[in-house]
Scaffold this motif. Structure first.
Motif, PDB file in Angstrom:
ATOM      1  N   ILE A   1      52.415  -7.474  64.514  1.00  0.00           N
ATOM      2  CA  ILE A   1      52.901  -6.157  64.091  1.00  0.00           C
ATOM      3  C   ILE A   1      52.509  -5.910  62.636  1.00  0.00           C
ATOM      4  O   ILE A   1      51.909  -4.884  62.291  1.00  0.00           O
ATOM      5  CB  ILE A   1      54.441  -6.068  64.222  1.00  0.00           C
ATOM      6  CG1 ILE A   1      54.877  -6.291  65.673  1.00  0.00           C
ATOM      7  CG2 ILE A   1      54.945  -4.720  63.711  1.00  0.00           C
ATOM      8  CD1 ILE A   1      56.378  -6.517  65.841  1.00  0.00           C
TER       9      ILE A   1
ATOM     10  N   VAL B   1      57.947  -7.673  71.417  1.00  0.00           N
ATOM     11  CA  VAL B   1      57.333  -6.993  70.268  1.00  0.00           C
ATOM     12  C   VAL B   1      58.152  -5.775  69.849  1.00  0.00           C
ATOM     13  O   VAL B   1      58.426  -5.561  68.661  1.00  0.00           O
ATOM     14  CB  VAL B   1      55.851  -6.634  70.561  1.00  0.00           C
ATOM     15  CG1 VAL B   1      55.239  -5.861  69.407  1.00  0.00           C
ATOM     16  CG2 VAL B   1      55.047  -7.912  70.814  1.00  0.00           C
TER      17      VAL B   1
ATOM     18  N   GLY C   1      58.240  -3.569  66.659  1.00  0.00           N
ATOM     19  CA  GLY C   1      56.860  -3.141  66.894  1.00  0.00           C
ATOM     20  C   GLY C   1      56.776  -2.181  68.061  1.00  0.00           C
ATOM     21  O   GLY C   1      57.793  -1.760  68.608  1.00  0.00           O
TER      22      GLY C   1
END
Ligand code: ATP
Ligand code: MG
Length: 420
Positions: A90, A289, A294
């Motif tokens: 990220i 994520v 992210g």
């Protein structure tokens, strides 16, 4: 005497060769599969692991080495690699590059566990992560990377166990069934699992206490509760494993210790290394994520415990210990001879040979004994006489054969060392 911290290991040169063998195998297999190496900090902000590993997991609740640094920030030594890799992906904008993104790492990890065979407080992992591909082909690709790696080590007594733990849409049903099942036998569960029943019931399936494991045997199975998509995904993986010849067992008890997994989870289990037999574990973590801030990005990864692989190598592997030797040992007597010998060693090393001379001040006899100990293929004796005449005897240790050479003539020395 100050000793090493509990649950840590020293790796001495002879043992280190096995580690290098494993690390080299990992690098080679990753190259073949197109995985690039990533390196990241040994410590991260504690909240990365709380969010990325899960704050109801044992790892975060009981096992992390957490400290407040001098600036007042809470950091933790990494207990694993996946959360850090996701953070790095990220932070470095890799999520917007062409997918899939394939990364591997070889790291030390820290967990405050009760040390025992195969379980340490500082241990080592070879891990691989594959981002941006949500298909069963990606699952297969990652599992086959792990299988190729274990193959390269020649560790044959391992079995692949796979399971699917569903996704956020089918897991609630399963969780309800699980809670209903365990609630009936709540009193028999260990104290930790009683808490897990309220916080994270899936974790009970991972409990190592004999009583809980026994109760788990008849617990509802995740694969009986999969939604259609998860079921098709699992079938897709099985089909690919089938055509590739990678043998597997379906093991409904694998749930993995970390929170971020979904769908495919797997372990490679090794025989004959005792209770800590999972040498490699992994799974799909499509929610991770986004969980740590992210974008939505699919991911799947594994981590293999190198310490445990070392243990399973004791039961036979492709590792062969190579004989150590030194091309030339120069026995030097006196200051001028020592200076000359040092110069010859330097030139020989620059040409790719291994060469050593005395640095302890030993007698000639003791130097020759040392030459034997380090398995010198050739020896050269230089004293005042040799410095004066410029001539010395180079001796092949195997048969005692001696040849006179000019000590200024490096080419002649090299041609001796290179002779078959
Ligand atoms: P376990 O059930 O054995 O505690 P885990 O589920 O906690 O394993 P992971 O977090 O999936 O393990 O880590 C991946 C691999 O790292 C494990 O399969 C194992 O080989 C290794 N590993 C984990 N913890 C340790 C440890 N304390 N010491 C040595 N190796 C470990
Ligand atoms: Mg563990």
């Amino acid at each position: 005497m100050i000793q090493k911290p509990r649950g840590t290991i020293d790796i001495l040169p002879k043992e280190a060769k096995k580690w290098q063998f494993i690390e080299n195998a990992a690098r080679k297999v990753c190259k073949k599969h197109g995985f690039g190496e990533i390196r990241f900090p040994t410590f991260e902000e504690t909240q990365l692991f709380a969010r990325g590993v899960g704050d109801t997991t044992d790892v975060v609740q009981k096992e992390m080495y957490t400290f407040i640094d001098r600036d007042g920030t809470s950091y933790s030594l990494r207990p694993e690699g996946t959360a850090s890799v996701a953070r790095s992906v990220i932070e470095n904008g890799l999520a917007s590059e062409t997918m899939p993104l394939k990364l591997f790492y070889i790291i030390n990890c820290f967990r405050h566990e009760r040390p025992q065979a195969g379980r340490y407080r500082e241990f080592y992992q070879f891990g691989a992560e594959l981002f941006g591909a949500a298909t069963p082909t990606a699952d297969f690709e990652l599992i086959s990377l792990a299988a190729d790696f274990l193959d390269a080590l020649g560790i044959t007594a391992t079995t692949l166990h796979i399971n699917s733990i569903g996704c956020p849409s089918c897991r609630p049903n399963y969780k309800n069934a699980l809670v209903a099942y365990f609630s009936e036998r709540r009193d028999e569960l260990c104290d930790t699992c009683k808490v897990r029943l309220d916080t994270n019931p899936l974790r009970i399936l991972d409990c190592k206490s004999p009583v809980c494991s026994e109760i788990c045997k008849n617990a509802p199975k995740t694969i009986d509760y999969l939604c259609q998509d998860c079921s098709a995904h699992f079938d897709g993986l099985k089909a690919r494993l089938g055509v590739s010849g990678i043998r597997y067992n379906i093991d409904p008890h694998i749930v993995r210790g970390l929170d971020y997994y979904s769908r495919t989870v797997f372990e490679f289990i090794s025989e004959g290394i005792g209770a800590q037999s999972t040498v490699c574990g992994g799974g799909r973590y499509d929610g991770l994520v986004s969980q740590i801030g992210g974008p939505e990005l699919a991911g799947i990864g594994f981590a293999a415990g190198i310490n445990r692989l070392i243990l399973s190598m004791e039961n036979g592997s492709a590792y062969k210990e190579e004989e150590e030797f030194v091309d030339l040992y120069i026995a030097a007597l006196g200051e001028s001879a020592s200076v000359k010998a040092t110069g010859i060693c330097a030139v020989l090393r620059s040409k790719g040979f291994t060469a050593e001379t005395d640095m302890v001040g030993r007698s000639l006899k003791a130097q020759m004994k040392y030459a034997n100990k380090i398995n010198a293929k050739y020896t050269l004796i230089i004293g005042d006489g040799e410095i004066e005449t410029g001539k010395a005897q180079i001796r092949k240790m195997e048969n005692g054969q001696q040849t006179e050479i000019n000590i200024e003539d490096i080419a002649a020395i090299i041609s001796e060392l290179s002779a078959k």
